[in-house]
Design an enzyme around this catalytic site. Structure first.
Site, short mmCIF file in Angstrom:
data_model
loop_
_atom_site.label_atom_id
_atom_site.label_comp_id
_atom_site.label_asym_id
_atom_site.label_seq_id
_atom_site.Cartn_x
_atom_site.Cartn_y
_atom_site.Cartn_z
N CYS A 15 -86.42 62.37 52.16
CA CYS A 15 -87.28 63.11 52.79
C CYS A 15 -88.51 61.99 53.22
O CYS A 15 -89.49 61.77 52.54
CB CYS A 15 -88.07 64.11 52.15
SG CYS A 15 -86.99 65.60 52.05
N GLU A 263 -61.65 66.68 70.28
CA GLU A 263 -61.98 66.32 68.91
C GLU A 263 -61.10 65.39 68.20
O GLU A 263 -59.60 65.74 68.23
CB GLU A 263 -62.26 67.35 68.06
CG GLU A 263 -62.40 67.49 66.79
CD GLU A 263 -63.54 66.72 66.13
OE1 GLU A 263 -64.81 66.88 67.11
OE2 GLU A 263 -63.38 65.78 65.32
N CYS A 339 -77.58 63.16 67.71
CA CYS A 339 -78.50 63.16 66.50
C CYS A 339 -78.96 61.70 66.32
O CYS A 339 -79.72 61.36 65.37
CB CYS A 339 -77.81 63.67 65.32
SG CYS A 339 -76.27 62.73 64.76
C1 SAM Z 1 -72.20 65.52 65.72
S1 SAM Z 1 -70.42 66.23 65.58
C2 SAM Z 1 -70.41 67.48 66.62
C3 SAM Z 1 -69.42 68.46 66.67
C4 SAM Z 1 -69.58 69.70 67.44
N1 SAM Z 1 -70.07 69.60 68.84
C5 SAM Z 1 -70.79 70.76 66.73
O1 SAM Z 1 -71.95 70.91 67.34
O2 SAM Z 1 -70.49 71.19 65.53
C6 SAM Z 1 -69.36 65.04 66.29
C7 SAM Z 1 -67.85 65.37 66.24
O3 SAM Z 1 -67.30 64.18 67.05
C8 SAM Z 1 -66.11 64.01 66.28
N2 SAM Z 1 -65.69 62.50 66.78
C9 SAM Z 1 -66.22 61.25 66.06
N3 SAM Z 1 -65.69 60.25 66.86
C10 SAM Z 1 -64.69 60.79 67.66
C11 SAM Z 1 -63.90 60.21 68.78
N4 SAM Z 1 -63.87 59.20 68.97
N5 SAM Z 1 -63.16 61.18 69.55
C12 SAM Z 1 -63.49 62.36 69.22
N6 SAM Z 1 -64.06 63.14 68.63
C13 SAM Z 1 -64.85 62.52 67.82
C14 SAM Z 1 -66.21 64.18 64.98
O4 SAM Z 1 -65.34 64.31 64.22
C15 SAM Z 1 -67.44 65.51 64.93
O5 SAM Z 1 -66.55 66.60 64.70
#
Ligand code: SAM
EC number: 2.1.1.-
Length: 383
Positions: A15, A263, A339
């Site tokens: 934190c 994804e 994020c």
């Molecule tokens: C911030 S999370 C968002 C997931 C979803 N939109 C949510 O809000 O729950 C980012 C997602 O991107 C996926 N990810 C990371 N690199 C990727 C890539 N090169 N191609 C596709 N998906 C990817 C991760 O596995 C993860 O599920």
């Protein structure tokens, strides 16, 4: 709002802003977002949390024996390779913390020991607890250093007896030197191996590996906002890029003609497909497994059109392939959820060649930490 004091704040350093009041934290995050994204347009006032405590629905604890052989559980120490023993954290769901303390007690009564990376002896490396904030379902994953889990059925029986709210328990083996990793396989020891939660009125299956936003109340605000910002209509084909377990696409599916998701993580895609069925969606939605950049590059070559794209990549942001293909496909509207506003700013440099930023909306998804989540809405410039 009065600040709660954390007794291990200095040692843990999770934190970074806990020395500020919550109002000061929001001001700090507002300024930080303006510094990173202000050159793209006006940054709207950050949307803070109604309750900035105990919001984490996912809690992980490392287990170790101290030099007197006493079992401790807690978080990694910032400065050294030690762990800070804690029983509760002001960010964690309280039930999750109680379960972790309970597991520590059970280890003692079953005469089991934390895994020692040096001698490669012992059993438990870390524990993951996930809580469905809306359903109350609880998943516990016990992560061992090897496949030896002595008396596992009795252990799980005792755990569930002590915490009847636990709906599922899995066991995973992490043989790598990295801590806090799950092994590829999860042996289901109790229940279904996943929990279900309700978010924005839809049901979602969450497995130990799946990405699921950790702050339920703030996520509902964020998704509502992002879906409205995409100005969706019943004629639209929407791409939900980096779709995880399908949350955004499934929530948005009520407002559009069709949703496609992309994804990388195979188990998240499996959950997304099951989540469609859970929500009675069979016709206007499909989730694909693969790299988002490669997927979009193929779609651009095929001349596929999307009316709107909502992208929500990991902290590293989107890659060149994805951004260049997105600009080529040129959907009318893009909503970029991130994020990490630093990588988002980098990616906006490419997108703003063809898009006008219409709104920049920060959200405080992670009170007391430095992190900010930001939604940037864009519309295609007239040629
Ligand atoms: C911030 S999370 C968002 C997931 C979803 N939109 C949510 O809000 O729950 C980012 C997602 O991107 C996926 N990810 C990371 N690199 C990727 C890539 N090169 N191609 C596709 N998906 C990817 C991760 O596995 C993860 O599920």
């Amino acid at each position: 709002m009065a600040n709660k004091k954390c007794p291990v704040a200095k040692k843990c350093s999770g934190c970074q802003l806990s020395n500020m009041t919550y109002e000061q934290q929001l001001e700090w995050k507002q300024k930080d977002t303006e510094k990173l994204l202000g050159s793209f347009g006006k940054v709207s006032e950050i949307i803070g949390a109604d309750d900035p405590y105990n919001y984490r629905n996912k809690v992980q604890a490392v287990f170790r024996s101290d030099r007197n052989g006493r079992i401790i559980s807690g978080v990694y120490q910032s400065s050294r390779n030690g762990i800070v023993g804690i029983d509760s954290c002001m960010l964690d769901d309280k039930r999750a913390d109680e379960i972790i303390v309970g597991i520590r007690d059970l280890l003692r009564s079953f005469k089991l020991h934390p895994y020692d990376e040096g001698t490669e002896r012992g059993f438990l490396r870390h524990v993951l607890v996930r809580v469905g904030k809306n359903t109350g379902e609880i998943l516990v994953t016990l992560v061992g250093g090897n496949s030896m889990f002595p008396k596992k059925h009795d252990f799980v029986k005792a755990l569930v007896k002590r915490f009847p709210d636990i709906t599922t328990v899995t066991f995973s083996v992490n043989r790598t030197p990295e801590m806090l990793l799950l092994g590829e396989n999860n042996e289901v020891l109790y229940g279904e191996g996943y929990i279900t939660d309700i978010l924005c009125g839809k049901r979602f299956r969450i497995s130990p590996h799946s990405f699921y936003q950790i702050n339920h109340a703030q996520t509902e605000k964020l998704y509502d906002y992002a879906i409205k910002a995409a100005k969706l209509t019943k004629k639209d084909v929407l791409l939900d890029a980096y779709s995880g377990i399908g949350t955004i696409g499934i929530i948005a599916s009520d407002y559009v003609k069709q949703v496609q998701g992309i994804e990388y993580n195979a188990s998240a895609v499996r959950d997304a497909v099951k989540n469609c069925h859970e929500n009675g969606l069979t016709r206007n939605i499909a989730f694909n497994r693969g790299d988002a950049g490669e997927f979009l590059e193929k779609k651009a070559k095929l001349g596929t059109h999307y009316d709107a794209v909502i992208l929500d990549p990991a902290r590293t942001g989107a890659d060149r392939k994805f951004l260049n293909s997105l600009v080529k496909i040129a959907p009318e509207r893009i909503v970029y959820i991130s994020c990490n506003p630093a990588t988002q700013a980098r990616d906006l440099k490419t997108l703003t060649k063809k898009y006008t930023v219409t709104d920049i909306q920060p959200f405080d998804m992670f009170p007391h930490t430095r992190h900010v989540e930001c939604v940037v809405s864009m519309s295609r410039k007239e040629e």
